[in-house]
Design a protein around this motif. Structure first.
Motif, mmCIF file in Angstrom:
data_model
loop_
_atom_site.group_PDB
_atom_site.id
_atom_site.type_symbol
_atom_site.label_atom_id
_atom_site.label_comp_id
_atom_site.label_asym_id
_atom_site.label_seq_id
_atom_site.Cartn_x
_atom_site.Cartn_y
_atom_site.Cartn_z
ATOM 1 N N PHE A 385 0.216 -0.217 -0.770
ATOM 2 C CA PHE A 385 0.234 0.465 0.525
ATOM 3 C C PHE A 385 -1.054 1.283 0.600
ATOM 4 O O PHE A 385 -1.149 2.342 -0.028
ATOM 5 N N TYR A 386 -2.012 0.761 1.323
ATOM 6 C CA TYR A 386 -3.354 1.375 1.332
ATOM 7 C C TYR A 386 -3.518 2.171 2.620
ATOM 8 O O TYR A 386 -4.006 1.673 3.626
ATOM 9 N N GLU A 387 -3.051 3.392 2.612
ATOM 10 C CA GLU A 387 -3.135 4.248 3.804
ATOM 11 C C GLU A 387 -2.845 5.684 3.385
ATOM 12 O O GLU A 387 -2.375 5.932 2.286
ATOM 13 N N ASN A 388 -3.151 6.620 4.268
ATOM 14 C CA ASN A 388 -2.879 8.014 3.975
ATOM 15 C C ASN A 388 -1.611 8.431 4.704
ATOM 16 O O ASN A 388 -1.666 8.859 5.844
ATOM 17 N N ASP A 389 -0.469 8.257 4.050
ATOM 18 C CA ASP A 389 0.815 8.567 4.683
ATOM 19 C C ASP A 389 1.650 9.336 3.662
ATOM 20 O O ASP A 389 2.322 8.750 2.808
ATOM 21 N N TYR A 390 1.574 10.649 3.778
ATOM 22 C CA TYR A 390 2.178 11.524 2.776
ATOM 23 C C TYR A 390 3.694 11.345 2.712
ATOM 24 O O TYR A 390 4.274 11.231 1.629
ATOM 25 N N ALA A 391 4.325 11.289 3.895
ATOM 26 C CA ALA A 391 5.791 11.155 3.918
ATOM 27 C C ALA A 391 6.212 9.838 3.264
ATOM 28 O O ALA A 391 7.191 9.781 2.514
ATOM 29 N N GLN A 392 5.476 8.788 3.549
ATOM 30 C CA GLN A 392 5.802 7.490 2.946
ATOM 31 C C GLN A 392 5.648 7.542 1.421
ATOM 32 O O GLN A 392 6.463 6.990 0.680
ATOM 33 N N ALA A 393 4.578 8.215 0.970
ATOM 34 C CA ALA A 393 4.366 8.314 -0.477
ATOM 35 C C ALA A 393 5.521 9.080 -1.130
ATOM 36 O O ALA A 393 6.031 8.676 -2.189
ATOM 37 N N LEU A 394 5.955 10.175 -0.505
ATOM 38 C CA LEU A 394 7.106 10.908 -1.066
ATOM 39 C C LEU A 394 8.358 10.049 -1.022
ATOM 40 O O LEU A 394 9.172 10.072 -1.959
ATOM 41 N N ALA A 395 8.519 9.271 0.040
ATOM 42 C CA ALA A 395 9.668 8.360 0.114
ATOM 43 C C ALA A 395 9.626 7.392 -1.056
ATOM 44 O O ALA A 395 10.644 7.119 -1.704
ATOM 45 N N GLY A 396 8.431 6.866 -1.333
ATOM 46 C CA GLY A 396 8.278 5.959 -2.468
ATOM 47 C C GLY A 396 8.656 6.645 -3.775
ATOM 48 O O GLY A 396 9.412 6.108 -4.584
ATOM 49 N N LEU A 397 8.145 7.856 -3.984
ATOM 50 C CA LEU A 397 8.470 8.581 -5.224
ATOM 51 C C LEU A 397 9.970 8.826 -5.330
ATOM 52 O O LEU A 397 10.537 8.788 -6.434
ATOM 53 N N SER A 398 10.626 9.068 -4.202
ATOM 54 C CA SER A 398 12.047 9.413 -4.251
ATOM 55 C C SER A 398 12.904 8.248 -4.744
ATOM 56 O O SER A 398 13.956 8.471 -5.328
ATOM 57 N N ILE A 399 12.458 7.003 -4.535
ATOM 58 C CA ILE A 399 13.281 5.856 -4.939
ATOM 59 C C ILE A 399 12.830 5.238 -6.262
ATOM 60 O O ILE A 399 13.355 4.205 -6.683
ATOM 61 N N ALA A 400 11.879 5.882 -6.939
ATOM 62 C CA ALA A 400 11.327 5.294 -8.161
ATOM 63 C C ALA A 400 12.273 5.441 -9.345
ATOM 64 O O ALA A 400 12.928 6.472 -9.499
#
Lengths: 503, 503
Positions: A385-400
């Protein structure tokens, strides 16, 4: 800016601020400020919120303390706003954070920023050079130091002193590698000022500083010694600074036990203040409806086990070896194939620099190779996911299930701290020993050495195989640590030290 | 080998040797030995004298002390000679140096030498990596460590123990980065052995070791702790080793004041022994008729001022920036044009390695550019001598006005010491602070930081402008230092320390 939130630590922070400031404002200086101005079609500069970790971290300060924030005028809009008190006032909002610019000619700024700070000091301090070839300190670099970096620092000092009129003892916090030489001219004008400098990036050992031009390394060392407190992310970096002073500043008396330097009849205290995140604010974003929806979408596209990384696309983040380690994992653990998804949230960074472009291509090639080698219908081993999307990155971390943070070297690394705060699946953290964060998180993370691809593959396998109780215990321990040592704690300790050490 | 020369220091060295050895032989172990065997058309292995700084330095030892020298069987001829006592005896000559081989299968040796020692440890310890890309410690590197480097070290230990039959306390000196793990198996078999290890190359700070695989860095650290004395070229390197032990060896007690480590109920002393040259032998070559004739020829082809460098063509020698500095000198001092000659004696080195080939081309391009830019009929600004001709190199040093020694990093650098011994024109030495030699020669040399092209150009200008009295004084000071702290001094201090610290 936002009004203060009730918070247990706030009263301690308020006390520390009151002890240091009295009825003064705290003057903060950073290269990038909380607001930048762009000149649109209307011809009128319009404010836009800044971003970046440092701005986010320091943005908290105004919630607790009245602040005057001096930033570099980076754009044409900034330079025009610098001359326009009304624009500045409007952009500042409720006056809890008062915005000011240090303004120099564009060509001066370019030399400071694009010749010295970013390509030179950043690479130097992250030890990212192929030393036989670079850096080459030629006449253009020396000119950029003398006519760019030093004048920009002097402009910062003038802007700070402008805000300190009539105050013989202003309280000033300078930040990061753009401002190593700002304290000295402030100190000359206000010998009793209370000044600190905090370096957000790593401080390398003396053998690295020793390769570069003496006027630059000595300018940096003595420039920092004009502060009362010089802060670093870790004790190791603070120690490296003491050794640098001993190596390059004649007649400086270094006290390794007392963490201080005596030079020219002044004492400079050298301390570590590991930076952190705003736990509440991070949780707020991670639990927002948009982020939850995104998390569900992401989860829908993954297999049973989820490996996540979040990084700027930046050579020091060691993204390439992370993918090589993942490839080695799939080679050595065939049963994982088809049952694991690696989600990599990569934020575009410094795309104009050749090194970054080259590095991005190497990363892409490694990803393509692994996906081609192991992927099959319905399963892509790595998703980028090559973009600057902070909420999406936190969403990703939350499901790791596992979060990989394997930088070559990193001042702190806040992703590691965000990950343990937002995790909803007891994520195991695989963390480089060479990240500043490791010093606080060693007791919960699985350590890796960044060049060790085999060891990183093993660490990922161990993380995936860890039993649920152990995962829960480790995550709880790490989370308590981050909650305790949060961004408020980082700020409070500095204000307390400035109050007790320097006044 | 050569019979002992009468020499003031000899009796002290003899005393030290007697105190340590009694009636034993000193066992020395190095990768490359004083003799290698090649199998010619006759089919019989024939001995050939080895070369290289280490062999030359240790070759002196046999003049003072009965030595058994264990080297790696590097060639097929060596492997055959290893099994043939008669061949070994013949090659050893008068028995003052008794030659033995540590022999492993060719494939094992290749892994130790061509995967671990030369491309990995050498690059690591000279900090020559572009870290975002290299090293990549993958399965093949770990295999080469486990099945190449460690077994080679065990073979060395066996060969040493073979020479120590019936002796419960053999005296063993291990050398350099090929043999970090040889002491441990010797110690296991002979707990009372007196063992030292000396590292001839730099010892980088912990932040460098921290990037690599824990089994390797811990293997190296604990491997070295099996010695009684661990020696380095400089105190800085010795300090870096202490910090490495503190970082990576759990429960090791590091005593920074006492320069020692307590671990597993043993004490390891950590010392610096700056290596040097055989002053007499160097003078003998430099004043030979052939060398004098060559010096005259060289001088005939130069202009008034002569700048000289002598180096292996090797990225850590920083040859490229040396030429850039010379170019900057010609730019800034137009009067020098046509009146100065830069003679560069570059010795081919590791020509099979890609990095070295690439580097050689960059160097050649820089030379061509400067010669094209400034050269004119009858004057070539830079003359390259690309060959391994020791006498010619000394001849060059003898006629220099200025000698440039600007490595990025260098364990010691013996060219700096040779230069002051053979100079006939009161040469000024321009010397990198990052060369080990700088620690002994700072009071006579002009210091440069290796990446600082502007500073190096200034240093060359200062050197050329220095008045004759000052040149003479400086050279005399440096020469006295080298005469005092020569190769005998290096050896004697180690023997003395082993006798007093370890027995």
């Amino acid at each position: 800016m936002a009004s203060p939130l009730p918070h247990v630590a706030d009263s301690a922070l308020g006390d520390a601020a009151a002890a240091l400031l009295g009825d003064r404002r705290l003057i903060i200086a950073t290269n990038r400020g909380p607001v930048t101005f762009t000149v649109g079609s209307s011809g009128v500069p319009r404010p836009r919120r800044g971003s970046g970790g440092l701005v986010t971290a320091l943005g908290q300060v105004g919630r607790h303390v009245p602040v005057t924030w001096v930033a570099a005028a980076m754009s044409e809009g900034d330079r025009r706003a610098a001359e326009d008190p009304k624009l500045l006032r409007e952009a500042s909002g409720d006056d809890s954070v008062r915005l000011r610019f240090a303004s120099v000619e564009r060509s001066v700024y370019e030399q400071a920023y694009n010749v010295i700070a970013n390509p030179f000091l950043w690479f130097l301090q992250h030890q990212m050079w192929n030393l036989p070839e670079r850096p080459i300190i030629d006449a253009s670099v020396m000119r950029a130091w003398e006519r760019g970096y030093v004048p920009l620092n002097e402009a910062f000092a003038r802007a700070v002193l402008n805000q300190a009129r009539g105050d013989r003892e202003p309280r000033v916090m300078l930040h990061d590698y753009h401002l190593y030489c700002a304290a000295e001219p402030i100190r000359r004008a206000r010998p009793k000022a209370v000044i600190s400098h905090f370096t957000h990036i790593p401080w390398p050992p003396s053998s690295i500083w020793q390769t570069i031009a003496p006027p630059i390394r000595e300018g940096i060392a003595t420039g920092l010694l004009a502060n009362d407190v010089v802060g670093f992310q870790t004790q190791r970096y603070a120690h490296n600074f003491l050794r640098m002073v001993e190596s390059f500043v004649p007649r400086a008396e270094v006290d390794y036990e007392g963490w201080s330097v005596r030079w020219r009849r002044r004492t400079t205290h050298v301390r570590s203040y590991p930076i952190s995140i705003d736990v509440e604010a991070t949780r707020r974003v991670a639990t927002s409806r948009a982020a939850r929806r995104r998390a569900d979408q992401l989860l829908g596209g993954t297999r049973e086990r989820v490996l996540v990384r979040v990084d700027r696309l930046e050579p020091s983040k060691n993204i390439l070896r992370g993918f090589l380690a993942y490839e080695a994992l799939l080679v050595r653990h065939p049963r994982l194939r088809g049952h694991i998804s690696f989600l990599a949230f990569l934020v575009p960074s410094r795309t104009g620099l050749k090194e970054y472009g080259d590095y991005g291509r190497s990363v892409q090639n490694a990803v393509d190779r692994t996906n081609a080698r192991f992927g099959r219908a319905g399963w892509r081993p790595i998703q980028i996911f090559y973009e600057n999307d902070y909420a999406q990155a936190l969403a990703g971390l939350s499901i790791a299930d596992v979060v990989l943070v394997n930088p070559l070297v990193d001042g702190m690394n806040l992703v590691a701290k965000e990950a343990v705060v937002v995790s909803e699946r007891d994520a195991v953290l695989v963390l480089s020993e060479t990240a500043g964060a490791y010093d606080q998180m060693a007791d919960g993370a699985i350590a890796v050495a960044p060049a060790d691809v085999v060891g990183t593959a093993d660490a990922l396998a161990d993380a995936l195989a860890m039993d649920p109780d152990e995962r829960r215990r480790r995550l709880a321990r790490l989370r308590r640590g981050v909650e305790r040592e949060d961004i408020t704690w980082w700020l409070r300790r500095q204000l307390e030290d400035l109050a007790t050490l320097a006044t």
